[in-house]
Design a protein around this motif. Sequence first.
Motif, PDB file in Angstrom:
ATOM      1  N   THR A  37      33.764 -51.078 -31.159  1.00  0.00           N
ATOM      2  CA  THR A  37      33.043 -49.931 -30.584  1.00  0.00           C
ATOM      3  C   THR A  37      32.129 -49.293 -31.618  1.00  0.00           C
ATOM      4  O   THR A  37      30.961 -48.978 -31.326  1.00  0.00           O
ATOM      5  CB  THR A  37      34.038 -48.881 -30.053  1.00  0.00           C
ATOM      6  N   LYS A  38      32.637 -49.098 -32.834  1.00  0.00           N
ATOM      7  CA  LYS A  38      31.837 -48.464 -33.887  1.00  0.00           C
ATOM      8  C   LYS A  38      30.601 -49.305 -34.222  1.00  0.00           C
ATOM      9  O   LYS A  38      29.482 -48.775 -34.317  1.00  0.00           O
ATOM     10  CB  LYS A  38      32.686 -48.252 -35.135  1.00  0.00           C
TER      11      LYS A  38
ATOM     12  N   SER B 204      35.822 -52.268 -36.370  1.00  0.00           N
ATOM     13  CA  SER B 204      35.868 -51.719 -35.017  1.00  0.00           C
ATOM     14  C   SER B 204      34.684 -52.209 -34.184  1.00  0.00           C
ATOM     15  O   SER B 204      33.523 -52.053 -34.583  1.00  0.00           O
ATOM     16  CB  SER B 204      35.850 -50.186 -35.085  1.00  0.00           C
TER      17      SER B 204
ATOM     18  N   ILE C  10      31.035 -51.239 -19.777  1.00  0.00           N
ATOM     19  CA  ILE C  10      31.306 -49.806 -19.562  1.00  0.00           C
ATOM     20  C   ILE C  10      30.077 -48.982 -19.925  1.00  0.00           C
ATOM     21  O   ILE C  10      29.677 -48.067 -19.189  1.00  0.00           O
ATOM     22  CB  ILE C  10      32.530 -49.366 -20.400  1.00  0.00           C
ATOM     23  N   MET C  11      29.442 -49.311 -21.046  1.00  0.00           N
ATOM     24  CA  MET C  11      28.228 -48.611 -21.455  1.00  0.00           C
ATOM     25  C   MET C  11      27.114 -48.792 -20.420  1.00  0.00           C
ATOM     26  O   MET C  11      26.369 -47.855 -20.119  1.00  0.00           O
ATOM     27  CB  MET C  11      27.752 -49.132 -22.819  1.00  0.00           C
TER      28      MET C  11
ATOM     29  N   ARG D 105      36.964 -61.468 -29.742  1.00  0.00           N
ATOM     30  CA  ARG D 105      36.102 -60.310 -29.984  1.00  0.00           C
ATOM     31  C   ARG D 105      34.916 -60.303 -29.015  1.00  0.00           C
ATOM     32  O   ARG D 105      34.447 -59.237 -28.600  1.00  0.00           O
ATOM     33  CB  ARG D 105      35.581 -60.317 -31.433  1.00  0.00           C
TER      34      ARG D 105
ATOM     35  N   SER E 132      36.165 -58.810 -25.784  1.00  0.00           N
ATOM     36  CA  SER E 132      36.351 -57.358 -25.911  1.00  0.00           C
ATOM     37  C   SER E 132      35.009 -56.641 -25.980  1.00  0.00           C
ATOM     38  O   SER E 132      34.828 -55.574 -25.378  1.00  0.00           O
ATOM     39  CB  SER E 132      37.171 -57.045 -27.176  1.00  0.00           C
ATOM     40  N   GLY E 133      34.076 -57.223 -26.702  1.00  0.00           N
ATOM     41  CA  GLY E 133      32.755 -56.614 -26.809  1.00  0.00           C
ATOM     42  C   GLY E 133      32.021 -56.564 -25.495  1.00  0.00           C
ATOM     43  O   GLY E 133      31.310 -55.591 -25.187  1.00  0.00           O
TER      44      GLY E 133
ATOM     45  N   PHE F 191      29.161 -51.553 -32.359  1.00  0.00           N
ATOM     46  CA  PHE F 191      28.290 -51.554 -31.178  1.00  0.00           C
ATOM     47  C   PHE F 191      27.391 -50.319 -31.185  1.00  0.00           C
ATOM     48  O   PHE F 191      26.176 -50.423 -31.017  1.00  0.00           O
ATOM     49  CB  PHE F 191      29.142 -51.562 -29.905  1.00  0.00           C
TER      50      PHE F 191
ATOM     51  N   LYS G 126      33.400 -56.275 -22.555  1.00  0.00           N
ATOM     52  CA  LYS G 126      34.007 -55.188 -21.771  1.00  0.00           C
ATOM     53  C   LYS G 126      33.401 -53.842 -22.154  1.00  0.00           C
ATOM     54  O   LYS G 126      33.038 -53.030 -21.289  1.00  0.00           O
ATOM     55  CB  LYS G 126      35.518 -55.142 -22.007  1.00  0.00           C
ATOM     56  N   ILE G 127      33.291 -53.605 -23.459  1.00  0.00           N
ATOM     57  CA  ILE G 127      32.718 -52.345 -23.931  1.00  0.00           C
ATOM     58  C   ILE G 127      31.267 -52.215 -23.480  1.00  0.00           C
ATOM     59  O   ILE G 127      30.823 -51.155 -23.030  1.00  0.00           O
ATOM     60  CB  ILE G 127      32.820 -52.264 -25.476  1.00  0.00           C
ATOM     61  N   ALA G 128      30.522 -53.305 -23.582  1.00  0.00           N
ATOM     62  CA  ALA G 128      29.118 -53.297 -23.156  1.00  0.00           C
ATOM     63  C   ALA G 128      28.983 -53.004 -21.664  1.00  0.00           C
ATOM     64  O   ALA G 128      28.071 -52.284 -21.241  1.00  0.00           O
ATOM     65  CB  ALA G 128      28.469 -54.639 -23.487  1.00  0.00           C
TER      66      ALA G 128
END
Length: 442
Positions: free
Chosen positions: A12-13, A10, A318-319, A308, A311-312, A15, A314-316
């Motif tokens: 998110t996990k 995962s 948002i954070m 990946r 995707s990573g 990260f 994008k998550i970063a």
Amino acid sequence: MEKIDFTKGSITKSFLMFFFPMLFANILQQVYSFADMIMIGKGLGDNSLAAVGNFTTFSFFLTGFIMGITNGFSVNISQACGEKDFSKLKEIIASSITISAVFAILFSAIGLLLLKPILQVMQTEDELLNDCLAYGYIIFSGLIITVAYNLLSSILRGVGDSKTPLLAIGVSSALNIILDLLLIFLFNSGVSGPAYATIISQVISVVICYFRLQRMNELKINKRDFIFSFRLGMDLLKNGLPMAFMNSITSVGCMFVQSCINSYGIVYTSAYSVCNKYLNFFMLPGITIGFTVSSFSGQNFGGKKFERIHSGTKIASIMAVFSALLLGSILFFCSGLLAKLMLSGQEAVEYASIFLKFLALFIVLLNLLFVFRSCVQGLGKPAMPMCSGIMEMIIRIPVVYFGLPLFGFAAAIYAEGLAWIGALALNVISYIYFLKNLKRVN
């Protein structure tokens, strides 16, 4: 302590598991930096506070260069880790140690020789100069300790370990605060006390990180690994030098800003020193997200898992936005209280409050800049982040120079906001271009 493999599982996990220990480590590092400033301000006065802040602006020109070098090496380390090539990884670590030691000795000598003339060029007030020198000579004498910690923590980040730096900083922070209290308030050491406290506490950080690396069997290096390879050295410097120049170029702009601020008197200088301390603290989530993205994209680049990386990122992002909204609210509504925590003079408090209110509005730009700049670095394309550092300087200098007479102290934060906009735009474009090319070629 467990290392994180960013190439599987995962996103998110992984990260969050990497991010939070590093965030706490960075917060602790700033806590003892804040402890220095608060105890210097309350124990020694606003002039001593301004002197230390003034020195810090110049010191980042040299320390920032070396931090950039070591952070650049972590890209090579994370890419080799993603490839699962541990023989190559050990050679990279050994060469990183050799190159970092050379730069540490060289820059320590440069700092000691140039400190006084540079401070004079920066229009440092005569009443601040002696304190600047007393603090600065100690810090530059111990520069090799600072470099050792930055290198070892960069190596650990590159292989996916963010918990050991947390432990190292936790122990050294506690020691630093205790030493500050003793040296400033009990032994009346002046500004030299906090400088000694900083160096001694960093020694503890180095020892903890070193013993952690020694316990990683796959990373144990021997004499054979230290046989220097010109090709590998050039490959390391290809990543390290652009990041180093980016930091130093950025610091040139900051030194120019500091020089302009200094010309308006000690009130401006002390207010700006405090604002920089708060900026360094409130951008910690962004910096930490950036470090996470760099290790994440480096490992996945080595493993050729480009989707990946997208995707990573994008998550970063948002954070980064979420943390900016949270911290921006605190900055905006508590600006006056935060300024009073370190400063005594009412005029300096008012100037610092203005800076912090505007920082609350701009900090989302800075956080996103860390995300996209770090991702581009992790892709092994350090030239664009370096160019973004040049852009920051090109924007920051004229805005401050022409803005101070028109807008007063607020021009300092206008310059930061505009510089971040320019650098962010360049890095976002670079990220889209490089990632698209990688996906097409592979």
